[in-house]
Design a protein around this motif. Structure first.
Motif, PDB file in Angstrom:
ATOM      1  N   LEU A 275      57.942 -90.559  22.175  1.00 38.91           N
ATOM      2  CA  LEU A 275      57.819 -91.721  23.054  1.00 38.91           C
ATOM      3  C   LEU A 275      58.044 -92.966  22.204  1.00 38.91           C
ATOM      4  O   LEU A 275      57.299 -93.218  21.263  1.00 38.91           O
ATOM      5  CB  LEU A 275      56.434 -91.764  23.716  1.00 38.91           C
ATOM      6  CG  LEU A 275      56.258 -92.764  24.859  1.00 38.91           C
ATOM      7  CD1 LEU A 275      57.149 -92.392  26.044  1.00 38.91           C
ATOM      8  CD2 LEU A 275      54.814 -92.838  25.319  1.00 38.91           C
ATOM      9  N   THR A 301      59.262 -97.254  29.244  1.00 38.07           N
ATOM     10  CA  THR A 301      58.856 -96.149  28.381  1.00 38.07           C
ATOM     11  C   THR A 301      57.551 -95.569  28.891  1.00 38.07           C
ATOM     12  O   THR A 301      56.547 -96.274  29.000  1.00 38.07           O
ATOM     13  CB  THR A 301      58.654 -96.640  26.933  1.00 38.07           C
ATOM     14  OG1 THR A 301      59.868 -97.245  26.474  1.00 38.07           O
ATOM     15  CG2 THR A 301      58.298 -95.487  26.013  1.00 38.07           C
ATOM     16  N   VAL A 303      55.516 -91.385  29.770  1.00 38.05           N
ATOM     17  CA  VAL A 303      55.637 -89.946  29.964  1.00 38.05           C
ATOM     18  C   VAL A 303      54.301 -89.390  30.435  1.00 38.05           C
ATOM     19  O   VAL A 303      53.238 -89.860  30.035  1.00 38.05           O
ATOM     20  CB  VAL A 303      56.087 -89.245  28.668  1.00 38.05           C
ATOM     21  CG1 VAL A 303      55.041 -89.402  27.557  1.00 38.05           C
ATOM     22  CG2 VAL A 303      56.389 -87.767  28.901  1.00 38.05           C
ATOM     23  N   GLU A 319      56.370 -81.152  30.009  1.00 42.89           N
ATOM     24  CA  GLU A 319      56.618 -82.508  30.480  1.00 42.89           C
ATOM     25  C   GLU A 319      56.752 -82.525  31.992  1.00 42.89           C
ATOM     26  O   GLU A 319      57.478 -81.722  32.578  1.00 42.89           O
ATOM     27  CB  GLU A 319      57.877 -83.060  29.822  1.00 42.89           C
ATOM     28  CG  GLU A 319      58.088 -84.539  30.035  1.00 42.89           C
ATOM     29  CD  GLU A 319      59.208 -85.092  29.166  1.00 42.89           C
ATOM     30  OE1 GLU A 319      60.149 -85.668  29.744  1.00 42.89           O
ATOM     31  OE2 GLU A 319      59.135 -84.943  27.928  1.00 42.89           O
ATOM     32  N   ARG A 322      59.280 -88.581  33.187  1.00 38.01           N
ATOM     33  CA  ARG A 322      59.512 -89.699  32.277  1.00 38.01           C
ATOM     34  C   ARG A 322      59.666 -90.982  33.075  1.00 38.01           C
ATOM     35  O   ARG A 322      60.200 -90.986  34.182  1.00 38.01           O
ATOM     36  CB  ARG A 322      60.772 -89.473  31.443  1.00 38.01           C
ATOM     37  CG  ARG A 322      60.629 -88.436  30.345  1.00 38.01           C
ATOM     38  CD  ARG A 322      60.342 -89.086  29.025  1.00 38.01           C
ATOM     39  NE  ARG A 322      59.935 -88.094  28.014  1.00 38.01           N
ATOM     40  CZ  ARG A 322      59.602 -88.412  26.780  1.00 38.01           C
ATOM     41  NH1 ARG A 322      59.630 -89.682  26.395  1.00 38.01           N
ATOM     42  NH2 ARG A 322      59.228 -87.480  25.926  1.00 38.01           N
TER      43      ARG A 322
END
Length: 457
Positions: A275, A301, A303, A319, A322
């Motif tokens: 990140l 930015t 996540v 994940e 994003r």
């Protein structure tokens, strides 16, 4: 614009409740059964999550406003207060020479005295101060950033240029001190050292190390280095957060290249998720709800990822989503709160206060009312605390805002002007300091005064 709804939110729209037509939620129960009221011993309270165990608090702002018990003069600073027992601790800076400017990309040079000051929480009387000469060479140079941390009969203070000190809470007697630049080889980041000291089981943890280890672990009794972890070009500005992981306690550390899990005992790295916020501005602390971790920063930015335990016992990182320019909430000054599957936080790029679905990143609604007040503004900020079913927001405009968290809409229950915004950013007046909540009161500061506001019914 009062509030913007997003198409991704399928819930039926309702209306914002303005101050003139506020109503209280009948029978609102803050906590069931016996709950011990909390102190506020450091950044975001006793659990680092912005929660405050307290009952008997105001649910709306009365027409006559809230009672201000005391105001006392203080110096410059972004550092929030910490409260334990009968004492309030605050870091500040008394400028003597130089021009304090907020140029985003350059360092201002000013000289003065940096302090840790201690007040009586009931009267505001100054009890003691720890002061030393300091020269700032940082951007946004209006004082220290890190909130003091209280652990037992000791308090830990970090100045903007890396002066770390441990003192006795009762007397202000110095136990030990460390110059992070001299003792560890650290370099002052562009916006100063910001990592609130985290004290746990005999150690002090900071994101303030040199390039061969941004995360440092110091001996709580002596301040001596125990270990370093997470090599990276810059340490960033984020706090260290304790989390009870699948295999035991872990430190969540967000540096300008990744979010990492680190063993508090050895510094061994369990996992890292890339990140990279713009300008190395990893600021807001990682947030956890169940098995889901969320972290974000400037530059679209962010996540969210899920941590599970594999057959071998090792953690598995999955994940979920994003950040894009249409999803998530990129946070900076104010760390978001996670409540019932929803992220509530401030978009550091637009200044909107936003609700986001934690598992999908879909935006539910946004409003500028609790941040800038009425318009888009870079780094628009509201610091968030939670007691029972209510949010207590401290806006950059100097208002305390009562809010009912709701995934469908922004619901404001009232506001009260606490302090004048004495700093400046992007052409607008701001006050950027996370308040403390203790003793049925809020303790907040700007660059001129520290104030206690009563919140008891």
């Amino acid at each position: 614009m009062k509030q913007k709804k997003f198409e991704s939110c399928s819930m039926s729209p309702r209306h914002f409740i303005p101050q003139a037509t506020m109503w209280s939620f009948a029978g609102l129960i803050l906590f069931a059964g016996f709950v011990r009221a909390d102190d506020w011993p450091g950044w975001m309270g006793p659990r680092q999550d912005g929660s405050w165990n307290e009952t008997g608090l105001v649910e709306t702002i009365p027409s006559e406003g809230l009672k201000v018990k005391w105001r006392v003069p203080v110096g410059l600073g972004y550092s929030g207060p910490a409260v334990a027992g009968s004492r309030v601790f605050l870091s500040d800076f008394q400028k003597e020479t130089g021009e304090s400017t907020n140029d985003f990309n350059s360092r201002a040079q000013i000289k003065g005295t940096e302090r840790l000051i201690c007040f009586d929480s009931q009267t505001g009387k100054l009890l003691w101060q720890y002061a030393y000469p300091e020269e700032y060479k940082i951007s946004y140079s209006a004082g220290p950033r890190a909130t003091p941390t209280i652990q037992g009969d000791k308090v830990y203070h970090l100045g903007a240029e890396g002066h770390l000190a441990c003192l006795e809470t009762a007397t202000g007697k110095l136990v030990w001190k460390s110059d992070l630049k001299k003792d560890l080889g650290s370099t002052t980041p562009l916006w100063g050292f910001c990592s609130h000291p985290f004290v746990h089981e005999g150690h002090v943890y900071l994101m303030a190390g040199p390039s061969d280890g941004a995360l440092v672990c110091l001996d709580q009794a002596t301040g001596k280095l125990k270990w370093k972890a997470l090599p990276t070009k810059e340490p960033g500005y984020a706090p260290v957060v304790l989390h009870q992981g699948k295999s035991g306690p872990e430190l969540l550390a967000y540096h300008p290249e990744a979010v990492a899990s680190v063993s508090p005992k050895t510094g061994a790295v369990n996992w890292q998720v890339p990140l990279t916020p713009q300008y190395a501005m990893s600021i807001a602390g990682p947030r956890v709800a169940g098995d889901v971790v969320f972290a974000s920063g400037i530059g679209d930015t962010g996540v969210a990822f899920e941590i599970t335990k594999g057959e071998s016992g090792k953690p598995i990182v999955k994940e979920l989503w994003r950040q894009t320019n249409k999803t998530g909430v990129p946070s900076a000054n104010s760390t978001p709160l996670l409540v019932k599957g929803v992220i509530y936080g401030c978009d550091c790029q637009t200044g909107a206060f936003r609700a986001v679905d934690l598992r999908t990143g879909n935006r539910l609604w946004e409003s500028f009312l609790p941040t800038t007040g009425n318009r888009r503004g870079a780094h628009g900020t509201a610091f968030i605390a939670k007691a029972g079913d209510l949010f207590y927001l401290f806006s950059e405009t100097g208002h305390l805002v009562l809010m009912k968290p709701n995934p469908e809409e922004y619901i404001e229950l009232g506001r009260f002007k606490v302090l004048e915004p004495t700093n400046e950013s992007f052409g607008r007046p701001v006050v950027w300091s996370h308040p403390a909540f203790a003793q049925k009161a809020m303790f907040a500061r700007n660059d001129k005064e520290l104030v206690r506001v009563e919140l008891a019914k």
